[in-house]
Design a protein around this motif. Structure first.
Motif, mmCIF file in Angstrom:
data_model
loop_
_atom_site.group_PDB
_atom_site.id
_atom_site.type_symbol
_atom_site.label_atom_id
_atom_site.label_comp_id
_atom_site.label_asym_id
_atom_site.label_seq_id
_atom_site.Cartn_x
_atom_site.Cartn_y
_atom_site.Cartn_z
ATOM 1 N N VAL A 204 0.860 -1.178 0.000
ATOM 2 C CA VAL A 204 0.000 0.000 0.000
ATOM 3 C C VAL A 204 0.898 1.230 0.000
ATOM 4 C CG1 VAL A 204 -1.785 1.282 1.223
ATOM 5 C CG2 VAL A 204 -1.820 -1.223 1.244
ATOM 6 N N GLU A 205 0.805 2.041 -1.015
ATOM 7 C CA GLU A 205 1.646 3.218 -1.162
ATOM 8 C C GLU A 205 0.830 4.468 -0.826
ATOM 9 O OE1 GLU A 205 4.065 5.624 -1.048
ATOM 10 O OE2 GLU A 205 5.121 3.884 -1.886
ATOM 11 N N LEU A 206 0.984 4.959 0.410
ATOM 12 C CA LEU A 206 0.183 6.075 0.901
ATOM 13 C C LEU A 206 0.340 7.327 0.046
ATOM 14 C CD1 LEU A 206 -1.570 7.609 2.912
ATOM 15 C CD2 LEU A 206 0.432 7.809 4.402
ATOM 16 N N LYS A 207 1.579 7.698 -0.291
ATOM 17 C CA LYS A 207 1.813 8.935 -1.051
ATOM 18 C C LYS A 207 1.099 8.913 -2.383
ATOM 19 C CE LYS A 207 6.283 10.242 0.974
ATOM 20 N NZ LYS A 207 7.714 10.506 0.679
ATOM 21 N N SER A 208 1.118 7.763 -3.041
ATOM 22 C CA SER A 208 0.474 7.644 -4.342
ATOM 23 C C SER A 208 -1.041 7.761 -4.229
ATOM 24 C CB SER A 208 0.863 6.309 -4.980
ATOM 25 O OG SER A 208 0.258 6.158 -6.230
ATOM 26 N N ILE A 209 -1.618 7.143 -3.201
ATOM 27 C CA ILE A 209 -3.066 7.210 -2.999
ATOM 28 C C ILE A 209 -3.483 8.645 -2.661
ATOM 29 C CG2 ILE A 209 -4.965 6.434 -1.523
ATOM 30 C CD1 ILE A 209 -3.420 3.778 -1.220
ATOM 31 N N LYS A 210 -2.729 9.294 -1.807
ATOM 32 C CA LYS A 210 -3.011 10.687 -1.439
ATOM 33 C C LYS A 210 -2.955 11.586 -2.677
ATOM 34 C CE LYS A 210 -1.406 14.307 1.761
ATOM 35 N NZ LYS A 210 -1.034 15.358 0.804
ATOM 36 N N SER A 211 -1.924 11.411 -3.487
ATOM 37 C CA SER A 211 -1.775 12.210 -4.697
ATOM 38 C C SER A 211 -2.933 11.978 -5.661
ATOM 39 C CB SER A 211 -0.446 11.868 -5.371
ATOM 40 O OG SER A 211 -0.303 12.543 -6.603
ATOM 41 N N MET A 212 -3.379 10.743 -5.776
ATOM 42 C CA MET A 212 -4.480 10.426 -6.673
ATOM 43 C C MET A 212 -5.748 11.163 -6.273
ATOM 44 S SD MET A 212 -7.496 8.437 -6.675
ATOM 45 C CE MET A 212 -7.199 7.125 -5.487
ATOM 46 N N PHE A 213 -6.082 11.148 -4.977
ATOM 47 C CA PHE A 213 -7.280 11.849 -4.510
ATOM 48 C C PHE A 213 -7.145 13.355 -4.720
ATOM 49 C CE2 PHE A 213 -8.371 7.996 -1.982
ATOM 50 C CZ PHE A 213 -9.711 7.913 -2.315
ATOM 51 N N GLU A 214 -5.977 13.901 -4.462
ATOM 52 C CA GLU A 214 -5.773 15.335 -4.634
ATOM 53 C C GLU A 214 -5.939 15.752 -6.088
ATOM 54 O OE1 GLU A 214 -2.758 16.224 -0.871
ATOM 55 O OE2 GLU A 214 -1.919 15.710 -2.834
ATOM 56 N N LYS A 215 -5.451 14.944 -7.007
ATOM 57 C CA LYS A 215 -5.598 15.249 -8.435
ATOM 58 C C LYS A 215 -7.057 15.216 -8.869
ATOM 59 C CE LYS A 215 -1.022 13.643 -9.861
ATOM 60 N NZ LYS A 215 -0.242 12.579 -10.563
ATOM 61 N N LEU A 216 -7.873 14.450 -8.147
ATOM 62 C CA LEU A 216 -9.305 14.370 -8.458
ATOM 63 C C LEU A 216 -10.116 15.387 -7.656
ATOM 64 C CD1 LEU A 216 -9.702 10.498 -8.744
ATOM 65 C CD2 LEU A 216 -9.857 12.170 -10.586
ATOM 66 N N ASN A 217 -9.429 16.379 -7.101
ATOM 67 C CA ASN A 217 -10.062 17.518 -6.435
ATOM 68 C C ASN A 217 -10.677 17.175 -5.081
ATOM 69 O OD1 ASN A 217 -10.375 20.348 -6.710
ATOM 70 N ND2 ASN A 217 -12.554 20.103 -7.185
ATOM 71 N N PHE A 218 -9.998 16.310 -4.345
ATOM 72 C CA PHE A 218 -10.390 16.003 -2.966
ATOM 73 C C PHE A 218 -9.436 16.707 -2.008
ATOM 74 C CE2 PHE A 218 -12.541 12.659 -5.171
ATOM 75 C CZ PHE A 218 -13.577 12.220 -4.354
ATOM 76 N N ASP A 219 -9.985 17.114 -0.874
ATOM 77 C CA ASP A 219 -9.154 17.573 0.238
ATOM 78 C C ASP A 219 -8.776 16.325 1.041
ATOM 79 O OD1 ASP A 219 -8.218 19.795 2.156
ATOM 80 O OD2 ASP A 219 -9.446 18.522 3.447
ATOM 81 N N VAL A 220 -7.474 16.128 1.289
ATOM 82 C CA VAL A 220 -7.007 14.893 1.906
ATOM 83 C C VAL A 220 -6.312 15.183 3.234
ATOM 84 C CG1 VAL A 220 -5.584 12.824 1.636
ATOM 85 C CG2 VAL A 220 -6.691 13.858 -0.371
ATOM 86 N N GLN A 221 -6.776 14.504 4.284
ATOM 87 C CA GLN A 221 -6.143 14.585 5.594
ATOM 88 C C GLN A 221 -5.603 13.199 5.959
ATOM 89 O OE1 GLN A 221 -8.621 16.635 8.604
ATOM 90 N NE2 GLN A 221 -9.986 17.183 6.930
#
Length: 263
Positions: A204-221
């Motif tokens: 599970v690659e956290l940075k990649s998942i976080k980046s994916m959500f951010e690119k789709l216009n999500f606020d990520v905490q």
């Protein structure tokens, strides 16, 4: 190992382990429930829980779903590979919260998406994935599809961390097994897992998942945590977090559409 092999191996593992899963975990569940209640309180500030339809992916014996019901979620869908888990979950929730509308789906996430989610037959407001990503092959691909299609929904994900600092690796390699050994000595945990086939996990690659959500216009905490089976190790962790605030062998990721995110 291909996607089908991973799914079938984990399905066989949990088929034999399901009846024992909750044994000896009372103290662990008590600690975990407080953490999850806090997370649902954060979601409630974004959108009232009683208005939400939740899909609990990889529900297991219904721990996240039961906490969600206790906090006011009235409509819950549960997805799992194992029908035994689904039966346990439904019985557990309806015993405590008989007014909850609960629907169970026996399937893997990829097939469920292809056959159900992408048809948008139900408006899911929150997707919960409690420590299941490491058992979902190609999970980034399916998460990306879901986040793109359900761009107005909240994603609440916890999982093992793939990349850890040296102190966290020490915790993982030494303290976690020591905690569980003490737990086995004091309490009555599930029987040794060698009674069943072994499960199979993926990275599970956290940075990649976080980046994916951010690119789709999500606020990520994102935050990190560890919950142990014994009071001794939970106390030790709380003291160590005063020195290393980011210590934790698991992460929580809360992805909220920016039009819903708190300012």
């Amino acid at each position: 190992m291909n996607e089908i092999d991973i799914i079938e191996k984990n399905k066989a593992f949990y088929l034999s382990y399901a009846p024992h899963y909750d044994e000896g975990r009372a103290a662990f569940f008590k600690q975990e429930s407080e953490r999850i209640k806090t997370d649902f309180a954060s979601i409630n500030q974004i959108q009232p829980l009683e208005q939400l339809t939740l899909l609990d992916i990889g529900c297991g014996t219904g721990f996240y779903s039961t906490v969600a019901a206790s906090q006011g979620v009235n409509t819950i869908h549960c997805l799992d590979l194992n029908n035994s888990f689904l039966k346990i979950t439904k019985t557990k929730i309806l015993k405590k919260y008989p007014s909850v509308n609960i629907t169970c789906h026996e399937n893997d996430l990829h097939s469920f998406f292809d056959n159900y989610l992408n048809k948008m037959t139900t408006k899911y407001d929150v997707f919960t994935m409690g420590s299941v990503l490491q058992y979902v092959p190609n999970h980034e691909s399916i998460l990306s599809k879901m986040a793109d299609l359900y761009s107005n929904s909240i994603f609440y994900i916890t999982s093992n961390k793939n990349i850890m600092g040296s102190v966290e690796k020490l915790f993982s390699k030494i303290i976690i097994p020591a905690d569980y050994m003490l737990h086995r000595f004091i309490d009555s945990p599930p029987p040794p897992i060698n009674l069943a086939q072994k499960s199979t996990s993926v990275d599970v690659e956290l940075k990649s998942i976080k980046s994916m959500f951010e690119k789709l216009n999500f606020d990520v905490q994102v935050s990190t945590y560890s919950t142990y089976h014994t009071t001794l190790f939970n106390f030790a962790q709380s003291e160590l977090k005063k020195i290393w605030p980011s210590i934790g062998t698991h992460f929580t990721l809360l992805a909220t559409p920016k039009n819903k995110a708190r300012t």
